[in-house]
Scaffold this motif. Structure first.
Motif, PDB file in Angstrom:
ATOM      1  N   CYS A 251       0.820  -1.212   0.000  1.00 29.08           N
ATOM      2  CA  CYS A 251       0.000   0.000   0.000  1.00 29.08           C
ATOM      3  C   CYS A 251       0.855   1.265   0.000  1.00 29.08           C
ATOM      4  CB  CYS A 251      -0.919   0.013   1.227  1.00 29.08           C
ATOM      5  SG  CYS A 251      -2.321  -1.119   1.117  1.00 29.08           S
ATOM      6  N   GLN A 254       1.538   1.919  -3.502  1.00 28.63           N
ATOM      7  CA  GLN A 254       0.322   2.335  -4.197  1.00 28.63           C
ATOM      8  C   GLN A 254      -0.018   3.787  -3.867  1.00 28.63           C
ATOM      9  OE1 GLN A 254      -2.496   0.636  -6.407  1.00 28.63           O
ATOM     10  NE2 GLN A 254      -2.057   2.822  -6.577  1.00 28.63           N
ATOM     11  N   ILE A 255       0.165   4.175  -2.621  1.00 27.90           N
ATOM     12  CA  ILE A 255      -0.102   5.552  -2.203  1.00 27.90           C
ATOM     13  C   ILE A 255       0.790   6.527  -2.970  1.00 27.90           C
ATOM     14  CG2 ILE A 255       0.137   7.153  -0.252  1.00 27.90           C
ATOM     15  CD1 ILE A 255      -0.720   4.682   1.522  1.00 27.90           C
ATOM     16  N   LEU A 264      -5.644   3.356  -8.473  1.00 27.97           N
ATOM     17  CA  LEU A 264      -5.597   2.185  -7.596  1.00 27.97           C
ATOM     18  C   LEU A 264      -5.590   0.913  -8.449  1.00 27.97           C
ATOM     19  CD1 LEU A 264      -5.793   1.298  -4.566  1.00 27.97           C
ATOM     20  CD2 LEU A 264      -8.246   1.031  -4.953  1.00 27.97           C
ATOM     21  N   LYS A 292      -6.510   1.181   7.951  1.00 27.29           N
ATOM     22  CA  LYS A 292      -6.927   0.309   6.849  1.00 27.29           C
ATOM     23  C   LYS A 292      -8.200  -0.455   7.232  1.00 27.29           C
ATOM     24  CE  LYS A 292      -6.727  -2.110   3.021  1.00 27.29           C
ATOM     25  NZ  LYS A 292      -8.076  -2.690   3.141  1.00 27.29           N
ATOM     26  N   CYS A 300      -5.826   3.712   0.651  1.00 30.52           N
ATOM     27  CA  CYS A 300      -4.720   4.298  -0.124  1.00 30.52           C
ATOM     28  C   CYS A 300      -5.071   5.702  -0.609  1.00 30.52           C
ATOM     29  CB  CYS A 300      -4.375   3.398  -1.306  1.00 30.52           C
ATOM     30  SG  CYS A 300      -3.625   1.821  -0.838  1.00 30.52           S
TER      31      CYS A 300
END
Length: 312
Positions: A251, A254-255, A264, A292, A300
């Motif tokens: 994550c 991804q962020i 995403l 989360k 994210c």
């Protein structure tokens, strides 16, 4: 031949001599150094030839065109003759007796297919830190994953049995090729030996990939970590909390991708609130896990937008 040291060379005229001097001072016997001149436009190729003339343990491969770090390492692997191989980047160096001490340790533990030793990351900068794999201890791939060794998926600071590379090579055209490759290599290892001996100095240079942000680099890093997460998910010996931690590591990438305008693309993983609240892991991990658990697949995006606001 016991050990092959593979060194890709490209535009490192100012650093190459220092790197190679750190190798010849190792007091290790029965080794070869393969210098792969990756079409370097400066005087690096001539320096390689100078070392070839004065030390019979050196071999030089001159490539007609620059094809990148992966291709240079792969060429070295194709030519390697050692029972073991290791990689050193040509603008880095190693402390005295690093190779000797760790080759002696491997001789005491011939069952180990990989040895991982300490590294000073970003040496010479304010963000420098030391990664210490730990004192002499044998683990398998699952043990490596449980201690989050994948966060340090460096090609250097490891010594491998060459047989592990029989069907594996670094991907050409990719940034962060280590993250694509090293977890797959280690997955083939029966045993991984942790060492506290010696030190690899990873020197952070202006213009290096680790200091450069662009769409391709960020995307490649995300894709490499997504591949890693899928590999770890297939490992039934890892606990749900181990996989939660690996997912939150994914994550993070991804962020960053969202921050730079991406979308995403990682799979959803549910982290139950009770597991996030009562995990024995450090506070910063618990905060991520709780957020989360509460925000689900919006996690994210929420973190990415918050970071953008804080940077204004």
């Amino acid at each position: 031949m016991k050990l092959t040291i593979i060194i890709p060379v490209y535009k490192v005229e100012a650093y190459l001599d220092f790197c190679l001097k750190s190798i010849v001072r190792q007091n290790v016997e029965d080794y070869e150094v393969i210098l792969v001149d990756d079409g370097s436009p400066d005087g690096s190729g001539a320096l390689c030839d100078a070392w070839l003339r004065k030390d019979r343990r050196f071999r030089v491969i001159h490539c007609l065109e620059n094809r990148g770090l992966s291709a240079a390492r792969n060429k070295g692997l194709d030519e390697a003759q050692g029972e073991y191989v290791t990689f050193i980047d040509s603008d880095d160096y190693i402390s005295p007796n690093t190779l000797q001490a760790n080759m002696e340790l491997l001789a005491l533990h011939p069952e180990a297919d990989v040895l991982e030793y300490p590294v000073c990351v970003y040496h010479g900068t304010a963000k420098a830190y030391r990664y210490m794999p730990g004192a002499c201890e044998i683990t398998d791939y699952t043990g490596w994953a449980r201690r989050k060794g994948y966060i340090h998926s460096y090609a250097w600071n490891k010594i491998y049995k060459r047989s592990l590379w029989k069907s594996l090579r670094f991907p050409e055209g990719k940034w962060y090729e280590d993250v694509f490759t090293i977890p797959a290599v280690l997955r083939q290892a029966r045993y991984i030996l942790r060492s506290d001996k010696g030190l690899y100095y990873y020197c952070s240079r202006q213009g290096s990939i680790s200091n450069t942000f662009c769409d391709k680099g960020i995307n490649d890093l995300l894709q490499a970590n997504l591949m890693l997460y899928h590999t770890l998910s297939d490992n039934t010996d890892l606990s749900e909390q181990d996989l939660d931690e690996a997912y939150l590591h994914l994550c993070d990438h991804q962020i960053m991708r969202i921050q730079f305008g991406g979308y995403l693309c990682i799979p959803e993983r549910k982290i139950p609130l009770h597991r996030a609240l009562f995990t024995p892991r450090p506070l910063n991990y618990r905060i991520k896990a709780i957020l989360k658990a509460l925000s689900g697949n919006h996690y994210c995006g929420i973190v990415a937008r918050t970071r953008k606001v804080l940077k204004r």
